[in-house]
Design a protein around this motif. Structure first.
Motif, PDB file in Angstrom:
ATOM      1  N   ILE A  22       0.828  -1.195   0.000  1.00  0.00           N
ATOM      2  CA  ILE A  22       0.000   0.000   0.000  1.00  0.00           C
ATOM      3  C   ILE A  22       0.874   1.261   0.000  1.00  0.00           C
ATOM      4  N   GLY A  23       2.138   1.109   0.372  1.00  0.00           N
ATOM      5  CA  GLY A  23       3.084   2.223   0.361  1.00  0.00           C
ATOM      6  C   GLY A  23       3.234   2.849  -1.015  1.00  0.00           C
ATOM      7  N   ILE A  24       3.037   2.055  -2.058  1.00  0.00           N
ATOM      8  CA  ILE A  24       3.158   2.580  -3.420  1.00  0.00           C
ATOM      9  C   ILE A  24       2.072   3.630  -3.662  1.00  0.00           C
ATOM     10  N   ALA A  25       0.838   3.313  -3.257  1.00  0.00           N
ATOM     11  CA  ALA A  25      -0.250   4.284  -3.416  1.00  0.00           C
ATOM     12  C   ALA A  25      -0.077   5.457  -2.442  1.00  0.00           C
ATOM     13  N   GLU A  26       0.445   5.159  -1.257  1.00  0.00           N
ATOM     14  CA  GLU A  26       0.627   6.227  -0.254  1.00  0.00           C
ATOM     15  C   GLU A  26       1.705   7.226  -0.688  1.00  0.00           C
ATOM     16  N   LEU A  27       2.803   6.735  -1.250  1.00  0.00           N
ATOM     17  CA  LEU A  27       3.833   7.678  -1.704  1.00  0.00           C
ATOM     18  C   LEU A  27       3.282   8.529  -2.852  1.00  0.00           C
ATOM     19  N   MET A  28       2.514   7.903  -3.748  1.00  0.00           N
ATOM     20  CA  MET A  28       1.875   8.682  -4.831  1.00  0.00           C
ATOM     21  C   MET A  28       0.957   9.752  -4.242  1.00  0.00           C
ATOM     22  N   ARG A  29       0.191   9.387  -3.220  1.00  0.00           N
ATOM     23  CA  ARG A  29      -0.718  10.364  -2.610  1.00  0.00           C
ATOM     24  C   ARG A  29       0.065  11.524  -1.971  1.00  0.00           C
ATOM     25  N   LEU A  30       1.112  11.169  -1.242  1.00  0.00           N
ATOM     26  CA  LEU A  30       1.904  12.225  -0.590  1.00  0.00           C
ATOM     27  C   LEU A  30       2.511  13.158  -1.639  1.00  0.00           C
ATOM     28  N   ILE A  43       9.346   8.698  -9.614  1.00  0.00           N
ATOM     29  CA  ILE A  43      10.006   8.633  -8.304  1.00  0.00           C
ATOM     30  C   ILE A  43       9.589   7.348  -7.574  1.00  0.00           C
ATOM     31  N   THR A  44       8.293   7.105  -7.553  1.00  0.00           N
ATOM     32  CA  THR A  44       7.766   5.950  -6.814  1.00  0.00           C
ATOM     33  C   THR A  44       8.359   4.645  -7.332  1.00  0.00           C
ATOM     34  N   GLU A  92      -8.756   5.435  -5.439  1.00  0.00           N
ATOM     35  CA  GLU A  92      -8.745   6.256  -6.669  1.00  0.00           C
ATOM     36  C   GLU A  92      -7.371   6.222  -7.330  1.00  0.00           C
ATOM     37  N   ILE A  93      -6.346   6.362  -6.513  1.00  0.00           N
ATOM     38  CA  ILE A  93      -4.976   6.367  -7.057  1.00  0.00           C
ATOM     39  C   ILE A  93      -4.668   5.024  -7.719  1.00  0.00           C
ATOM     40  N   ILE A  94      -5.102   3.950  -7.085  1.00  0.00           N
ATOM     41  CA  ILE A  94      -4.860   2.623  -7.661  1.00  0.00           C
ATOM     42  C   ILE A  94      -5.610   2.477  -8.996  1.00  0.00           C
ATOM     43  N   ALA A 118       2.298  -4.243  -6.376  1.00  0.00           N
ATOM     44  CA  ALA A 118       3.726  -4.280  -6.026  1.00  0.00           C
ATOM     45  C   ALA A 118       4.590  -4.403  -7.282  1.00  0.00           C
ATOM     46  N   CYS A 119       4.176  -5.234  -8.223  1.00  0.00           N
ATOM     47  CA  CYS A 119       4.959  -5.416  -9.457  1.00  0.00           C
ATOM     48  C   CYS A 119       4.988  -4.139 -10.286  1.00  0.00           C
TER      49      CYS A 119
END
Ligand code: GPW
Length: 832
Positions: free
Chosen positions: A340-348, A363-364, A397-399, A441-442
């Protein structure tokens, strides 16, 4: 007028008379700590007080190194590895800390002068059970190796108030007790309330147009929780490097609701607080199975959001833009639990730092790398979209956005191969939709790795084949390893001493050096020491067994051991079928010749895994009959050791003659217990699964007991239709053994008790026990013959142990650093 706090120009001297390393200073510091922190003198100190006093003493001596390490990292603005893991199983800290700072012998000496044994103090420590099994232990081995290699790294995770449950056995059944590991205090952690962060949950999103006329989204959350970091030092072996394990604990945002409180309802006022603090209460006790619990997703998001905010805070302290973010930070996710960190970094980046989507995505992807640890489909995390959207509406939404862009790319590559597109999608369609975390993740990582050669091949060809077809350059293998500090030096001190006498101490950092001992293979002194060490270790375990199980076992019998989580795919039941087979043979022919064996099992079953719990009961029932049967005459003993954990593991591995690694081929991603056993000179009986394959390559096929279907043969057999009944009908010995269990022979008064085990085997036998039964027996016959020739066995034992250099986690970490993280060591000077 402002008051300015000035830093005094006094340099703190390290290793002064307060924190000196000599025996006298240590002794004085120990007595001081006992008095001033534990408030006890030697007369009324409990063993736990003594443990605490020694821990404070060692901790003081770690702190200088820790502070200097962190100062060095800051000053040099180093590139850091951020390891994200929902689990860590570091084991007891005291012995490891003593060994790593070089204080083990001085501490032993001054404690003896005071009339205490160091090992007795070490036994007092409650180990942090913040993981289930191999995955969590691997994270701890990796942290140890990174510190020893001097690589700047930080481990991020969850400070569970209750770790993995304590297992007790009552009437042969597993019972679970809460693990209150923090009850008597934890001297190894330092709370850092100054780095508190806030994590939001729930609510909805709102679109708006910013002053530049750009479309933006904001998340209107419903509730939030605070995260407090607790730092534990991770000392490298005899280096100045001390890295950090930073674990997050959840706290309510307000202590309680004052309005409700003032209206008189105290209970309701604190209810919200309890709810928030639930997030880090307890570790989910499932290994290799996924349970779609909302609280589990909350845990994952909580620690990942805390950690990313923490990483960004530290980055912004020293940078004015994001240009060098990907130079300074790399994040490894330990399976999909932190995906979930992938979506969280995108959100941040997109919502909070207002970065353009494409740059944020660049970046992500550059920051994240993903390790997969399983091929079992029931272990792949998939969250119902409804649950996911309720908890993390913006992330959903980001996903969706990531998915749309990704599928567009996939279509441009594969055309309209819609079956393939459906498999690649981050969303599994159907009446209930799911978010597929492995797919996220992939897509969001620049590197994807498996944990053993076969596992990576199967990922590429099967589980992640569509991703491999799209981006083969992302994939690589990184075979697991284990730390020789804990699993040789600490756990097998006599063997370690033998190595050091012959090689000096370098082997502790460079395990490949052990191969030099092959020169001593025929040296009579060396062989005699080898045998004596194994005999001593077996003697120690026999005493433990007598004490905790009340079972007398012969120290010179063959110690045949399977210890790991109880799971059908690991096939504890196959080993038990072999035990019953021998018993059956002895009953038919009590004069039969065989090497006396002690069969040892240990491992926890997930509390909700009925079949695994019944397997534990069955082991106990078989043990009760066999251990008491006069026809067996003590030639076979069966033992189940309760509450397998890192501390118990450290006692068991050095005492093994035979290591059972008998999973159905293609099911065990790697296994790491297999490595720990072999490092202690155990021979392996195993299938061509996980890292067994590479262990066999390293030690030589003539020193490994191989049996069983290959992964390919397993697939082929299942494809053409597997019928366990065929084996039951044609193999008379198998039939007798199964009939014996089915008849209730081992469950007097409850003939149907083990029916579910028999039924599962007869109806489906998903893990092909029957198909491998005969070849397993044949292979065990070879083990029997080899053990009868003690010189031959000793040769094989030595060759196994000294050829294990490849399986040091130092080697694994070196490969991650070189291939995935593109990073390396940084020297830390003391008094610099
Ligand atoms: F399912 N492993 C584990 F992949 O201990 F997440 N728990 C788990 O939940 C998972 C994997 C997961 C283990 C593998 O079973 C073992 O084969 C491997 O050696 C270990 O992870 C470390 O890579």
């Amino acid at each position: 007028k402002k008051h300015v706090l000035r830093t005094p120009q006094v340099r703190v001297q390290v290793e002064d008379d307060r924190t000196g390393m000599d025996t006298e200073t240590l002794k004085r510091a120990f007595l001081d700590n006992l008095y001033y922190i534990q408030a006890k003198d030697l007369q009324n100190a409990t063993p736990y007080d003594l443990y605490m006093a020694l821990s404070w003493t060692v901790r003081d001596r770690l702190l200088q190194r820790w502070i200097h390490t962190q100062e060095t990292y800051l000053k040099q603005d180093v590139r850091s590895v951020c390891y994200f893991s929902a689990e860590y199983l570091p084991g007891r800290q005291l012995g490891n800390a003593l060994v790593n700072v070089g204080l083990y012998e001085p501490a032993r000496t001054f404690l003896r002068e005071l009339g205490f044994e160091l090992v007795d103090l070490m036994e007092q420590e409650n180990e942090p059970g913040l993981g289930n099994g191999g995955l969590g232990r691997l994270a701890a081995c990796f942290m140890d190796s990174l510190a020893t290699l001097g690589v700047p790294a930080i481990g991020y995770g969850i400070r569970y108030e209750f770790g993995i449950f304590a297992q007790t056995i009552q009437g042969g059944w597993q019972f679970e007790q809460p693990d209150r590991w923090l009850r008597y205090g934890n001297p190894w952690e330092i709370p850092r309330p100054e780095y508190l962060v806030e994590v939001k949950f729930g609510g909805h999103t709102e679109a708006y147009t910013d002053p530049q006329g750009r479309y933006r989204v904001s998340w209107v959350h419903e509730r939030s929780v605070l995260g407090t970091p607790y730092d534990t030092p991770v000392p490298g072996y005899r280096t100045n490097t001390v890295n950090t394990l930073r674990l997050w604990s959840a706290r309510a945002t307000e202590d309680f609701d004052f309005q409700v409180f003032n209206s008189g309802d105290f209970a309701r006022a604190v209810a919200g607080k309890t709810y928030s603090e639930n997030i880090t209460k307890v570790l989910y006790p499932n290994d290799n199975t996924y349970q779609g619990k909302e609280l589990r997703l909350e845990q994952q998001y909580f620690f990942v959001s805390c950690s990313l905010q923490d990483i960004l805070r530290r980055y912004w302290d020293h940078h004015v833009d994001l240009d060098s973010f990907t130079d300074k930070v790399t994040i490894q996710i330990n399976d999909t639990h932190p995906a979930i960190g992938i979506a969280e970094l995108m959100r941040l980046l997109v919502d909070e730092y207002l970065i353009e989507w494409d740059r944020a995505w660049q970046i992500t992807q550059k920051v994240f790398a993903y390790t997969n640890h399983t091929l079992l489909s029931e272990a792949l995390e998939r969250w119902p979209v409804s649950l996911f959207g309720r908890l993390l509406p913006r992330h959903l939404e980001i996903i969706y956005e990531i998915n749309e862009r990704f599928l567009h790319l996939a279509r441009s590559r594969f055309g309209n191969d819609e079956a393939r597109i459906a498999r690649l999608s981050l969303i599994q369609e159907g009446s209930e939709k799911y978010v597929r975390m492995a797919n996220l993740a992939c897509v969001g990582s620049h590197a994807i790795n498996g944990v053993a050669k076969l596992h990576t091949e199967l990922l590429e060809q099967d589980v992640l084949a569509d991703f491999y077809a799209l981006t083969p350059e992302k994939f690589s293998n990184k075979t697991n390893g284990v730390t020789p500090r804990r699993f040789v030096l600490l756990s097998n001190p006599k063997l370690a001493l033998l190595y050091t006498e012959r090689l000096g101490q370098e082997w502790i950092r460079d395990l490949a050096l052990l191969r030099k001992l092959e020169d001593h293979l025929h040296d009579a002194d060396f062989r005699a020491s080898w045998k004596q060490i194994k005999a001593d270790n077996k003697h120690d375990l026999a005493e433990y067994i007598l004490h905790f199980n009340g079972i007398e076992v012969a120290p010179d019998s063959l110690f045949d051991i399977q210890v790991k989580r109880v799971h059908e795919y690991k096939r504890q039941l196959l080993m038990l079928l072999y035990v019953i087979t021998l018993y059956h043979r002895l009953k038919q022919n009590p004069a039969m010749a065989l090497q006396p064996r002690t069969f040892i099992f240990a491992g926890k079953a997930a509390p909700g895994y009925t079949m695994a719990k019944l397997i534990i009961k069955c082991i106990h029932s078989v043990a009760a009959i066999i251990n008491a049967d006069p026809d067996v005459g003590g030639r076979l003993k069966v033992v189940f050791l309760a509450n397998f954990n890192v501390s118990l593991a450290q006692r068991i591995y050095p005492a093994a003659d035979l290591s059972e690694q008998i999973s159905t081929a293609g099911k065990e991603a790697s296994g790491t217990g297999n490595m720990k056993f072999a490092m202690g000179g155990a021979l392996t009986i195993g299938t061509l699964d996980g890292a067994n394959i590479e262990i066999r390559e390293q030690v030589g096929p003539e020193n490994f007991f191989l049996f069983g279907l290959t992964a390919q043969q397993v697939y082929a057999l299942k494809a053409r239709g597997y019928h366990p009944n065929d084996y039951y009908q044609t193999n008379t010995e198998l039939r007798s053994v199964i009939d014996l269990v089915a008849s209730g022979h081992f469950s007097p008064g409850r003939p149907d008790l083990f029916r579910p085990l028999v039924d599962a085997l007869m109806a489906r036998d998903e893990y092909l026990l029957f198909a491998d039964y005969q070849v397993y027996l044949d292979c065990q016959q070879q083990v029997d013959a080899a053990f009868a020739d003690s010189e031959r066995w000793t040769t094989m034992s030595i060759l196994n142990a000294v050829r294990m250099g490849y399986f040091s986690s130092d080697r694994s970490m070196g490969e991650y650093c070189r291939d995935i993280w593109k990073t390396g060591p940084v020297a830390v000077e003391l008094n610099g």
